[in-house]
Design a protein around this motif. Structure first.
Motif, PDB file in Angstrom:
ATOM      1  N   THR A 137      71.830  36.729  25.362  1.00  0.00           N
ATOM      2  CA  THR A 137      70.867  35.940  26.104  1.00  0.00           C
ATOM      3  C   THR A 137      69.631  36.832  25.750  1.00  0.00           C
ATOM      4  OG1 THR A 137      71.663  37.130  28.102  1.00  0.00           O
ATOM      5  CG2 THR A 137      72.624  34.970  27.670  1.00  0.00           C
ATOM      6  N   PRO A 138      69.002  36.732  24.911  1.00  0.00           N
ATOM      7  CA  PRO A 138      67.727  37.528  24.793  1.00  0.00           C
ATOM      8  C   PRO A 138      66.510  37.107  25.639  1.00  0.00           C
ATOM      9  CG  PRO A 138      68.247  36.209  22.695  1.00  0.00           C
ATOM     10  CD  PRO A 138      69.193  36.024  23.739  1.00  0.00           C
ATOM     11  N   ASN A 139      66.346  35.800  25.747  1.00  0.00           N
ATOM     12  CA  ASN A 139      65.397  35.303  26.666  1.00  0.00           C
ATOM     13  C   ASN A 139      65.295  35.464  28.231  1.00  0.00           C
ATOM     14  OD1 ASN A 139      63.744  33.567  24.733  1.00  0.00           O
ATOM     15  ND2 ASN A 139      65.843  32.897  24.312  1.00  0.00           N
ATOM     16  N   ALA A 188      64.695  39.278  32.653  1.00  0.00           N
ATOM     17  CA  ALA A 188      65.046  40.393  33.696  1.00  0.00           C
ATOM     18  C   ALA A 188      64.260  41.805  33.443  1.00  0.00           C
ATOM     19  CB  ALA A 188      66.479  40.466  33.482  1.00  0.00           C
ATOM     20  N   GLU A 189      63.968  42.076  32.259  1.00  0.00           N
ATOM     21  CA  GLU A 189      63.159  43.410  31.989  1.00  0.00           C
ATOM     22  C   GLU A 189      61.707  43.215  32.508  1.00  0.00           C
ATOM     23  OE1 GLU A 189      61.906  46.034  28.260  1.00  0.00           O
ATOM     24  OE2 GLU A 189      62.924  44.421  27.803  1.00  0.00           O
ATOM     25  N   GLU A 190      61.295  42.081  32.481  1.00  0.00           N
ATOM     26  CA  GLU A 190      59.716  41.677  32.900  1.00  0.00           C
ATOM     27  C   GLU A 190      59.673  41.329  34.471  1.00  0.00           C
ATOM     28  OE1 GLU A 190      58.355  38.944  30.309  1.00  0.00           O
ATOM     29  OE2 GLU A 190      58.361  40.282  28.332  1.00  0.00           O
ATOM     30  N   PHE A 218      64.390  37.112  38.865  1.00  0.00           N
ATOM     31  CA  PHE A 218      62.966  36.657  39.559  1.00  0.00           C
ATOM     32  C   PHE A 218      62.012  37.046  38.526  1.00  0.00           C
ATOM     33  CE2 PHE A 218      65.302  36.179  43.332  1.00  0.00           C
ATOM     34  CZ  PHE A 218      64.836  35.408  44.025  1.00  0.00           C
ATOM     35  N   CYS A 219      61.271  36.238  38.095  1.00  0.00           N
ATOM     36  CA  CYS A 219      60.115  36.706  36.935  1.00  0.00           C
ATOM     37  C   CYS A 219      58.624  36.011  37.376  1.00  0.00           C
ATOM     38  CB  CYS A 219      60.283  36.370  35.634  1.00  0.00           C
ATOM     39  SG  CYS A 219      59.353  37.252  34.343  1.00  0.00           S
ATOM     40  N   VAL A 230      65.342  46.475  39.002  1.00  0.00           N
ATOM     41  CA  VAL A 230      66.689  45.969  39.752  1.00  0.00           C
ATOM     42  C   VAL A 230      66.443  46.032  41.155  1.00  0.00           C
ATOM     43  CG1 VAL A 230      69.090  46.567  39.498  1.00  0.00           C
ATOM     44  CG2 VAL A 230      67.976  46.711  37.568  1.00  0.00           C
ATOM     45  N   GLN A 231      66.820  44.981  41.575  1.00  0.00           N
ATOM     46  CA  GLN A 231      66.941  44.963  43.352  1.00  0.00           C
ATOM     47  C   GLN A 231      68.017  44.740  43.834  1.00  0.00           C
ATOM     48  OE1 GLN A 231      66.034  45.611  46.364  1.00  0.00           O
ATOM     49  NE2 GLN A 231      63.960  44.608  45.672  1.00  0.00           N
ATOM     50  N   ALA A 232      68.715  45.823  44.664  1.00  0.00           N
ATOM     51  CA  ALA A 232      70.077  45.799  45.103  1.00  0.00           C
ATOM     52  C   ALA A 232      70.173  45.100  46.518  1.00  0.00           C
ATOM     53  CB  ALA A 232      70.506  47.287  45.298  1.00  0.00           C
ATOM     54  N   GLU A 233      68.669  44.833  47.069  1.00  0.00           N
ATOM     55  CA  GLU A 233      68.656  44.219  48.486  1.00  0.00           C
ATOM     56  C   GLU A 233      69.472  42.745  48.466  1.00  0.00           C
ATOM     57  OE1 GLU A 233      67.280  45.428  51.587  1.00  0.00           O
ATOM     58  OE2 GLU A 233      67.901  47.186  50.275  1.00  0.00           O
TER      59      GLU A 233
END
Length: 477
Positions: A52-54, A59-61, A323-324, A333-336
């Motif tokens: 799932t590269p897109n 997720a990275e951005e 979310f982007c 990375v959001q763990a909330e």
């Protein structure tokens, strides 16, 4: 003013990375909502063979949320929760009679419920719905009565209106990872607005056509704020992939389907880039519930989480979520904790829109934690309903199960005299019951559950009432 000063000011404006035309315009919102996608089915959430590269780049951005929930573990109530910011028990969109809406159902999302689309349209937004609706197929319940300017998609699940006289899909799917049904096997319609334009839907091409309709909507509304709700009907069974994606995945047809959805997300993001809209558009990607595990390789994976669709274990209701929003949502990375019900108040806050204060909302405004202005999420609890019964409660890291069911179908409910208790940060797979060691936590969560039940006012069950069966058609589970 000296000419050199004017030139300097113009150059500063033209080449400043933070100054763009329409920088103060309200943000656009896009929700990409999958169907039955598991927590472990994306590369960025740990799948070893589905590419799932897109979504991985998104997720990275942007932000990958690892504790993000839906309002129910099956289709109809989950979608109602997303669009209204309310648990479906408050709107009548969950039932102990029928789990979801069917082609024979007479009910749907009540007109008095207020959707994200209605909140944003009041603020001048163009609103479009593409894909699976499943909140009522009768004219009075369709998207164009619920705040959407336009709609193109299927009104309920793609496995409904199953036709007799074809080889059994369910048996074939469970034995063959690459089995794909014929389009005539499911007499599902496509609607444009309220008009039927195709039946049966050519499900081989639905994902591609959803993506194209989404792109067309963006082009048509590029000069005004917009809200796009793109609700894929896959990877819910029956699985169909476009010709270009069949055989593209090491994971079989299920992987092919997910990879085609991923490619569509890439096309949508490319469109936003081409129209210079990326920096003013918040995209949310998630799913309506966990994987349909009883379908073997035609169902997905919940990763390290327990169980899947139809259950209130984590695998049924914790979803892979991204979310982007470049320049506004800090990458990480959001763990909330968050939930789809939080999207309505969050979008309303970001758009400076009014949202209803005359009803009980179950959503929280996540905008501060999303944009990095706050560290803690306002959401510290989650209520896990299955039908019209509260099965479990989470507060902080602790989750108590009062009732459990191990899978969507074929398993009885189990009521627990002493609730099962799990510490989800230590034990996200819900393997180790620590109730005996934590009686005070059990007491606290039981009191929280009792107070929550007391906030629920009885309403009409919208899913219970069916009309007569249609000739030569049968409702499919």
């Amino acid at each position: 003013m000296p000419s050199r000063t004017i030139v300097a000011l113009l150059l500063a404006v033209l080449f400043s990375p933070r100054v763009t035309i329409g920088a103060d315009a309200p943000p656009n919102f896009i929700i990409v909502f999958c169907d039955d996608l598991g927590y472990g089915d994306l590369g960025c959430f740990g799948h070893p063979t589905i590419r799932t590269p897109n979504l991985d780049r998104m997720a990275e951005e942007g932000q990958r949320w690892t504790n993000f929930y839906v309002g129910a573990s099956i289709c109809t109530p989950s979608r109602a929760a997303l669009l209204t910011g309310r648990l479906p028990i408050r709107s009548g969109m969950c039932s102990d009679v029928h789990g979801v809406l069917f082609p024979r159902s007479l009910g749907g999302l009540p007109a008095e419920e207020i959707t994200i689309a209605e909140v944003l349209r009041e603020q001048g937004y163009a609103t479009g719905c593409v894909g699976k609706w499943h909140l009522g197929h009768l004219p009075q319940y369709l998207p164009t009565t619920q705040g959407f300017d336009s709609y193109w998609g299927i009104p309920y699940s793609n496995d409904m209106d199953q036709q007799p006289g074809f080889p059994g899909y369910h048996k074939r799917a469970r034995s063959d990872a690459n089995y794909m049904a014929t389009i005539e096997q499911f007499n599902v319609p496509i609607l444009s607005g309220t008009q039927e334009v195709e039946r049966p839907a050519n499900q081989h091409t639905l994902t591609e056509r959803y993506t194209q309709h989404a792109i067309d909507f963006i082009h048509a509304n590029k000069d005004q704020p917009f809200f796009l709700y793109l609700a894929h009907n896959l990877p819910h069974i029956p699985l169909f992939a476009g010709d270009a994606y069949v055989g593209s995945s090491r994971r079989g047809l299920y992987g092919d389907v997910v990879q085609e959805i991923d490619a569509g997300v890439g096309r949508i993001r490319d469109t936003l880039d081409e129209l210079d809209l990326s920096d003013n558009t918040l995209i949310v990607f998630t799913s309506d519930n966990g994987p349909w595990r009883t379908f073997g390789t035609h169902g997905g994976s919940a990763g390290l989480l327990r169980a899947g669709k139809g259950t209130t274990f984590e695998g049924g209701m914790r979803e892979p979520t991204i979310f982007c929003w470049p320049g506004h949502v800090p990458p990480g990375v959001q763990a909330e904790m968050g939930a789809t019900m939080d999207l309505l108040p969050t979008f309303a806050a970001l758009a400076d829109a009014e949202y209803p204060d005359d009803r009980e909302l179950d959503g929280y405004d996540l905008s501060a934690v999303l944009t990095g202005k706050a560290e803690k999420s306002p959401r510290d609890r989650m209520f896990y309903w299955r039908g019209q019964q509260l099965f479990a409660v989470r507060q902080g890291p602790w989750k108590a199960h009062f009732v459990t069911r191990d899978q969507y179908e074929g398993m009885p409910k189990k009521k627990h005299e002493v609730p099962l208790l799990y510490h989800l940060e230590h034990d996200p797979g819900e393997k180790y019951d620590v109730a005996a060691q934590q009686p005070e936590v059990i007491e606290q969560l039981t009191a929280l559950a009792d107070a929550h039940r007391g906030s629920i006012e009885p309403v009409k069950d919208q899913l219970a009432e069916w009309g007569p069966a249609k000739p030569k058609q049968e409702a499919n589970k």
